[in-house]
Design an enzyme around this catalytic site. Structure first.
Site, short mmCIF file in Angstrom:
data_model
loop_
_atom_site.label_atom_id
_atom_site.label_comp_id
_atom_site.label_asym_id
_atom_site.label_seq_id
_atom_site.Cartn_x
_atom_site.Cartn_y
_atom_site.Cartn_z
CB SER A 41 -0.86 0.00 1.27
OG SER A 41 -1.38 1.29 1.49
CE1 TYR A 53 -4.02 -1.89 5.33
CE2 TYR A 53 -3.21 0.30 4.76
CZ TYR A 53 -3.68 -0.94 4.37
OH TYR A 53 -3.83 -1.23 3.04
#
Ligand SMILES: [Zn+2]
Length: 696
Positions: A572, A585
């Site tokens: 990501s 995250y």
């Protein structure tokens, strides 16, 4: 095809063919052909007698009207006056006899149908009549079974000569009811479609009953009884999964192969039997098995009870010895004239496919592996070897199994017309012969990746914690890209045993993997003060530990295979750029990216590449964009949740959103066996053309 006529005769013939093909003991895959003759009105308005016969390249079980070719009988019959004709001349001649253009190429067995005077004809390679056809005492026993209604034709390669010999034999004996072609198959016929079908089934049933009663009376058990006892199912699967990647590596030396494991009762009985070592050296049970099974299988020298290391050593030795034996067979026959009826001798084409590795590998007490360029072809080899086992069992009760000589086998295996079919096959696609395992496959990026790779010829192991979702995807892939191309496996990437089990399933289904796409994810978003330890751990479990566990198992499998491979991590932009309210995250994603770099270092020596794709804000079809995450992101930008797409669209220079397919394209690039083979340790951002740091 522009014009399809569907005369009643052809419709009936299709129906009969499919019924025959539905029973594999009657029609092996791709083997046998059927015909009917009818009076038709041709394009000139003249009445013509037409031979409808199954063309080349179809399987009776799935034929349609388009699988048949119509030939003018008035053009076919004069050929019977000739004494000989080469294969090429015959094929060229038949191309002029087409009743309708655009239909499939007539098979080499066409004239078997054309020359015989019967309106309906079945030519099958049925197990039961091949019990006789492939047995030492077969002719005498077949005469005992069928009496004076039988014509027995000694082995001869299919083509003009065989068709003519059968036709002349029938002229001399017009009351015959069946023809057995030694080491090959059966011809039966009838005045009507129904009578033909009934005769075929009755003939096969009679042969079966005759031989089964001999088997029942025999004092020797089938295949001489057991030599080794078979392992329990679970042990068989464990050991097969353990050795599969090594075996796949060994047989993929020239061309990568897909493997298929099979351990049905007939297979287990055969591979574990006293007679297997003798029978496995004799030859194929039918000429048309040869291009899919080669003349002999490899029977591995190993006994259950010995450990898997011993099995691996035997596999290595066995494959090496097989390759040497196969090369000797090629050399011994390379001077053979493949068509004695041609004006000049015909030799094997110098570019004929001749991978010397075994297609059928038998492991005592465990089962059988078959190989093929894809799962469907490996399955064909499996199906044909089931037939071979059945024929050997029956033939052994008829004086002993016999097969084609090496020279006869070679003449079929390297027959220019067979090779022509192979050469006519479309070029292989980018991911052909490759297996890619994808985690989180049921999600947006995961399923787009699976579709992308499957579309270009790849085999897919679709893993997800959501098994139903993965199954749905696999069903879609199998429907659109070919049966057997994808399997669904439940996998929890955070669970060591679950990860291991998924790789075992991949090994049993395809022999191993070539690419691993780690994509399983989750999303959570919260300010640090509100991030629970559970939430923190969950992110790290899935995104760091999970990627480690999948990569470790992937490395083990790829190293066992010894043919390189690659891993692609879907990370990501948060791995590189701080994400507000997403510490758990983002840090776990950062660990993931660094894990990929570390593994790239380690993988180089094994030819294993490890790369990362960094998506940014993929919305469509993404599972991580559930309502909470969407709300959080929307509040970051100060918009309502349903305006989020709009915000992202504006961010991109091209005015387009980033789709799962865009990520899949980047993954496919790194996963490709041809396009990025010289790249490892890289990160490819897919950010819509806007640097991921925006907005700050
Ligand atoms: Zn045949």
């Amino acid at each position: 095809m522009t014009h399809v006529s569907a005369p009643a005769t052809l419709a009936q013939l299709v129906a009969r063919s499919r019924k025959l093909g539905a029973d594999r003991s009657v029609c092996n895959w791709g083997g046998g052909n059927t015909s009917a003759k009818s009076l038709e009105t041709d394009f000139r308005g003249r009445s013509a007698r037409v031979l409808w016969v199954k063309g080349s390249g179809s399987d009776l079980a799935s034929v349609t009207e388009a699988s048949f070719t119509g030939l003018y009988m008035d053009d076919v019959m004069p050929l019977l006056e000739r004494e000989r004709m080469s294969d090429t001349d015959m094929v060229n001649y038949l191309a002029h006899c087409f009743y309708e253009p655009g239909r499939p190429r007539p098979s080499i067995e066409t004239l078997l149908h054309g020359f015989l005077p019967f309106p309906h004809i079945d030519h099958t390679h049925a197990d039961a009549t091949n019990y006789f056809a492939c047995a030492k005492d077969g002719e005498a026993l077949a005469r005992d079974c069928f009496g004076d209604t039988l014509i027995w034709i000694p082995y001869r390669r299919p083509g003009f000569g065989l068709a003519r010999e059968v036709a002349l034999a029938l002229r001399a004996k017009p009351d015959a009811r069946l023809v057995i072609l030694a080491k090959h198959g059966l011809i039966t016929w009838g005045d009507t479609d129904e009578a033909c079908y009934a005769s075929t089934l009755a003939t096969i049933a009679r042969a079966r009953d005759y031989v089964e009663s001999r088997i029942a009376r025999a004092d020797r058990p089938t295949f001489g009884g057991t030599r080794v006892s078979a392992l329990q199912a679970e042990e068989r699967h464990t050991i097969a999964a353990q050795v599969a990647p090594v075996l796949r590596g060994l047989v993929s030396e020239e061309k990568r192969q897909i493997l298929r494991f099979e351990d049905g009762d007939d297979v287990l009985a055969f591979v574990s039997s006293q007679d297997a070592p003798r029978l496995a050296t004799i030859g194929a049970a039918c000429p048309d098995h040869l291009v899919h099974t080669k003349p002999w299988p490899l029977l591995v020298d190993w006994t259950p009870g010995q450990d898997s290391e011993a099995l691996l050593a035997s596999l290595r030795e066995g494959v090496k010895a097989y390759v040497a034996k196969y090369r000797r067979y090629l050399e011994a026959n390379e001077q053979q004239n493949l068509d004695p009826d041609a004006a000049a001798p015909v030799y094997r084409a110098s570019d004929a496919v001749s991978d010397p590795h075994p297609r059928v590998i038998l492991i005592p007490g465990v089962g059988m592996f078959t190989t093929g360029k894809d799962a469907a072809m490996a399955d064909v080899s499996t199906q044909l070897y089931h037939r071979a086992i059945a024929v050997m069992r029956g033939a052994e009760a008829c004086g002993g199994f016999i097969s084609l000589s090496d020279a006869e086998s070679y003449a079929v295996e390297y027959w220019p017309l067979e090779q022509y079919k192979l050469k006519m096959a479309p070029p292989e696609r980018e991911f052909a012969r490759h297996v890619v395992l994808v985690t989180g496959a049921a999600g947006g990026i995961g399923s787009a990746t699976c579709r992308r790779v499957a579309q270009d010829g790849g085999h897919i192991v679709a893993t997800d914690i959501d098994l139903a979702g993965a199954e749905q995807l696999a069903a879609y892939l199998n429907q659109h890209f070919g049966a057997g191309r994808a399997i669904a496996v439940k996998m929890d990437v955070t669970n060591e045993a679950s990860v291991q089990a998924a790789f075992e399933q991949a090994a049993l289904a395809f022999g191993g993997v070539d690419g691993i796409v780690s994509n399983a994810g989750l999303a959570s978003s919260a300010p640090v003060t509100e991030t629970s330890l559970a939430q923190w751990n969950k992110n790290w479990n899935v995104l760091a530990t999970g990627y480690f566990l999948v990569a470790r198992e992937g490395f083990r499998s790829l190293q066992a295979q010894g043919r390189g491979g690659n891993l692609v991590f879907v990370a990501s932009k948060n791995a590189l750029v701080a994400g507000k309210n997403a510490a758990a995250y983002s840090t776990a994603k950062a660990a993931e990216v660094h894990l990929a770099r570390c593994l790239a270092e380690e993988g180089g020596q094994f030819g294993i590449r490890v790369n990362t794709v960094n998506p940014d804000a993929v919305l469509a079809g993404s599972r991580i964009w559930d309502s909470t995450w969407r709300q959080e992101r929307a509040s970051t930008y100060g918009v309502a949740p349903d305006q989020l797409e709009e915000v992202y669209r504006k961010r991109t220079t091209l005015g387009v959103n980033i789709l799962p397919e865009d990520i899949a394209e980047a993954v496919a690039f790194f996963s490709s066996p041809t396009r990025s083979t010289k790249s490892t340790g890289n990160i490819l951002n897919v950010d819509g053309g806007v640097a991921a740091a925006y907005p700050r």
